[in-house]
Structure formats: C-alpha cells, structure tokens
Design an enzyme around this catalytic site. Structure first.
Site, PDB file in Angstrom:
ATOM      1  N   SER A  45     -18.794 -40.350  -2.769  1.00 14.46           N
ATOM      2  CA  SER A  45     -18.643 -39.097  -2.300  1.00 14.46           C
ATOM      3  C   SER A  45     -17.125 -38.869  -1.804  1.00 14.46           C
ATOM      4  O   SER A  45     -16.006 -38.848  -2.413  1.00 14.46           O
ATOM      5  CB  SER A  45     -19.449 -38.944  -0.974  1.00 14.46           C
ATOM      6  N   ASP A  77      -5.763 -39.760 -10.886  1.00 13.75           N
ATOM      7  CA  ASP A  77      -5.308 -38.563 -11.688  1.00 13.75           C
ATOM      8  C   ASP A  77      -3.943 -38.251 -11.570  1.00 13.75           C
ATOM      9  O   ASP A  77      -3.274 -37.821 -12.297  1.00 13.75           O
ATOM     10  CB  ASP A  77      -6.280 -37.365 -11.687  1.00 13.75           C
ATOM     11  N   LYS A 110     -21.197 -39.321  -6.710  1.00 14.06           N
ATOM     12  CA  LYS A 110     -21.880 -38.136  -5.839  1.00 14.06           C
ATOM     13  C   LYS A 110     -20.725 -37.029  -5.778  1.00 14.06           C
ATOM     14  O   LYS A 110     -19.747 -37.213  -4.981  1.00 14.06           O
ATOM     15  CB  LYS A 110     -22.112 -38.749  -4.343  1.00 14.06           C
TER      16      LYS A 110
END
Length: 425
Positions: free
Chosen positions: A323, A334, A348
């Site tokens: 999460s 990224d 999640k």
C-alpha cells in the site's frame, strides 16, 4: 503541511496533498447530504445507517460498471426488506450489501473495530500485531506482516502465511474484517490461530494479546570498513511519521553519513498522506504517484523541488511491503532515486476513504487506484526489486545479524566506489 529544506512557498507541497484533501472533502460532502429522505416514509436510525452506507458506495466507488453488474440498487432494496430494528440488524444488512461487491477492502467497521483502526493510525495498538490481507484464493486471509515487537513477530509468523481459523472459527465465516476483529481483545488474554504450514498441514499458534509500542520510525548508524551509513526503518505510516522521519534524517546527516539504507520491509502501509510526505523528502521534483478515480482521470501527485536528503540511498522491500509503502518504493524506483533490494512487494494498489457513520461505526470504500510514475499498476502485482537478495529471508528485519542489511552495506560500498557523487540508479 510538513516543512522541507529551503522551501519558502510550500506551493508544490500543497499540490502534492491536494488529491488526498479532495478525497476527504468529497466524502465529507457526501456524508452531509446523506440525511435526505429515502422515501415518503420516515426511516428509523438503524435503517438510515443502511441507506447512508449504500449511498456512500454508490457515489464514491471506483468502478460504477461493477455496481451495475451486481445490481447495486437492488441490493439496497433487498437490505431494507429485512427487519432492521437493532444496530446488529443494520450491520448485517450492510455487510450483506457489501458482500455482493466481492471487494475485501470495501467494508463496514463496527464501532470497536473503527476505534481500534483509528488508534493504530495514531500509533497506539493492543493485540497480537498482525497486518492481514485477502488471499488470491476467494474467502482466504493471509498475513501481510507482523509488527516489530508484537506477539505475532515473536511467534515468527511470516508474510503470506494463510490464516485458517481464529479460536476455532474458520476465516471463511469470519471474512477479512471479522478475522481482524477476532484477533483483538483485552491485554493478557489469549487467542489461538490455526495457520496453514508450507506442506499444507494445519498448525496452531497461541498468542497472548499485549500493548505494542509501534515505534514506526527507527534509526541508527551502520559502520562498514571505512564508510558510515545511515539506517532508517519505517514500519508503518501513522500520523507522526513525516515529522519523525524529518528529525531522523537531520540527525543522521549531522553524523556525516555517506549513504542511507531505507528499510520498508513488513511495512503494510497506513496513511497515504504520510507516505506521500516521506516520498517528498527524497525526491527533487518529479511524480510521486498517479491516481485513477471512477471517471478514469489520472491525477499526478508531484514532489517539491527541495529534498531533506539527496545523497546515495538503497531501499529494502519484501512481501510485507504494501500500500502506502509501495507508493514510496515505486516513486523512488521510477524516479531513479533508489535501487530496490529484496523480494517482490505485496501488491495493494487500491485506495480507500474511511467515513464515520452516525453510530460510531465506519465505512471503508475503495474510491481510487494508483500506479507508479512509469504507469505500473501495483494492484495484484506488486513491485519487483532491482536486485533480489538471498534466501531465506531474515525473520527479524533490522535486528542484529540481519543478513540483508549486510548485503545492502556491500551494495552501498560498491555504489560509492563507482563515483563519489553517484546516486543510486
């Protein structure tokens, strides 16, 4: 909301938190309009609970097509056809409606469960210290993580372990929220968990409930040959975490660390806003996460151009990283800010709003999904680390003898030797 170094305007920080605030404004607005009459016949307070819950889902749920597919309006009608006299009647009717969605994250929390959840996000917890999630298999519940210093951690309950029953009641009857509720209880009392072992057999584990000092932020220095590194472990994103992380980073940099090891293992999430604030501490601009709501709109949440720490860093993740901690890990990966080391994360990628109902219960509704800055959908997939670390995984993350920390130190040394000014790619 959270101060950063050399940030006079705070404008971009406000943009980052805009989406989170907007969600709560939306839900508050919905809640305030729930009192309008359902029909010419006045509803009782308990019936109104059912109607309020139905409307919150109807107006906020991420996938309206799914609501049509389960005949959501018919679900309300069926619920109100039942005798709803007591709060328990209302809870049963609400849970009956929600079961049609087959979404374990959209759920009712009875008053005690709702209060316990709010306590956990403020850093207080009593119980066995298990973070639970749905299994890939229907009607099953698995361990996401065991909180450090908890009875579950002492019993070495591992990420991914299926819970079969609690005190003899099968989880197929309890469901996800019912299983979590069954684990709660008075300090000093015991609970018996039936778990599925690796060979498919069933084992029983007896745990004694106790107060758990969450200590969500832990830090220390690591010395390796001629190098000094900082170690920062975040076990959960509670209210005070951003401030604690800021203080920890300032203290570590005062000790002239050459690199930082961020440990997100077994961090099952918590408050998304706290996760966003911590991501902002490490990123100099760029996107933290993109959210997608029921209208299919992408809303990119960006980072400020100023950081609290801009030196070399590595990040440890595992199957208990879920999460909000996946949002942080995905943003670091990224944006090329940190190499991820460890094992695949939990997966999640859905966001819920939590609304208090009139009797002190709460309703969690899935209202959005999130993807990493590169567009990777985390839900059900998780994030793959840039480098897998050795098996078996250490049972006590951050403790003495943690082999993964030693491997990360070696990786950091190699990173520093490449270039004195290099950051993790």
């Amino acid at each position: 909301m959270y101060p950063t170094v050399n940030d006079p305007s705070e404008g971009l920080r406000e943009k980052r938190s805009h989406w989170v605030k907007a969600l709560f404004v939306l839900i508050l607005g919905l809640f305030l309009t729930l009192g309008s009459p359902h029909s010419a016949t006045a509803l009782s307070d308990t019936q109104q609970l059912v109607v309020d819950s139905w409307r919150l889902v109807n107006q906020g749920y991420l996938d309206p097509d799914h609501l049509d597919a389960v005949r959501w309006r018919r679900q309300r009608q069926k619920a109100l056809e039942k005798s709803i006299v007591s709060s328990e009647d209302a809870y049963g009717a609400i849970e009956g409606m929600l079961s049609a969605l087959d979404d374990p994250y959209t759920r009712l929390l009875r008053p005690d469960d709702y209060a316990a959840l709010k306590d956990s996000t403020s850093g207080n917890l009593s119980g066995v210290g298990l973070q639970l999630g749905p299994s890939d298999q229907s009607d099953r519940v698995v361990v996401i993580s065991a909180l450090d210093g908890s009875p579950a951690s002492d019993a070495e309950l591992m990420t991914g372990t299926p819970i079969v029953a609690v005190d003899g009641t099968p989880v197929t009857e309890l469901g996800l929220e019912g299983t979590a509720a069954a684990l709660r209880g008075d300090v000093g009392t015991q609970v018996v968990l039936s778990i599925e072992a690796a060979d498919g057999s069933t084992d029983e584990v007896t745990l004694e409930r106790r107060s758990v000092d969450l200590r969500p932020v832990r830090t220390r220095r690591l010395r390796s040959d001629d190098h000094t590194f900082g170690y920062l472990r975040i076990t959960q994103f509670t209210d005070g975490v951003p401030e604690q992380v800021q203080q920890a980073l300032e203290e570590l940099q005062d000790k002239n660390i050459e690199g930082l090891l961020l440990d997100l293992r077994n961090n099952s999430g918590g408050l998304v806003s706290s996760g966003l604030a911590v991501a902002d501490d490490f990123l100099a601009g760029g996107t933290i996460v993109e959210t997608r709501n029921r209208d299919g709109i992408d809303d990119a949440i960006g980072a400020n151009p100023f950081t609290l720490y801009d030196g070399p860093m590595l990040t440890l993740v595992n199957g208990g990283t879920a999460s909000a901690s996946e949002i942080l890990a995905g943003a670091l990966q990224d944006n090329g800010r940190s190499t991820l080391l460890g094992h695949q994360t939990f997966g999640k990628g859905l966001i819920q709003t939590l609304t208090n109902l009139s009797d002190g219960s709460g309703l969690a509704v899935t209202v959005a999904g999130y993807v990493t800055p590169s567009g990777h959908d985390i839900q059900g997939e998780g994030i793959a680390p840039d480098r897998q670390l050795s098996d078996p995984e250490p049972l006590a993350p951050g403790a003495e003898g943690d082999r993964w920390i030693s491997e990360a130190e070696q990786w950091m040394e190699a990173l520093l030797e490449q270039s004195p000014d290099v950051t993790a790619e």
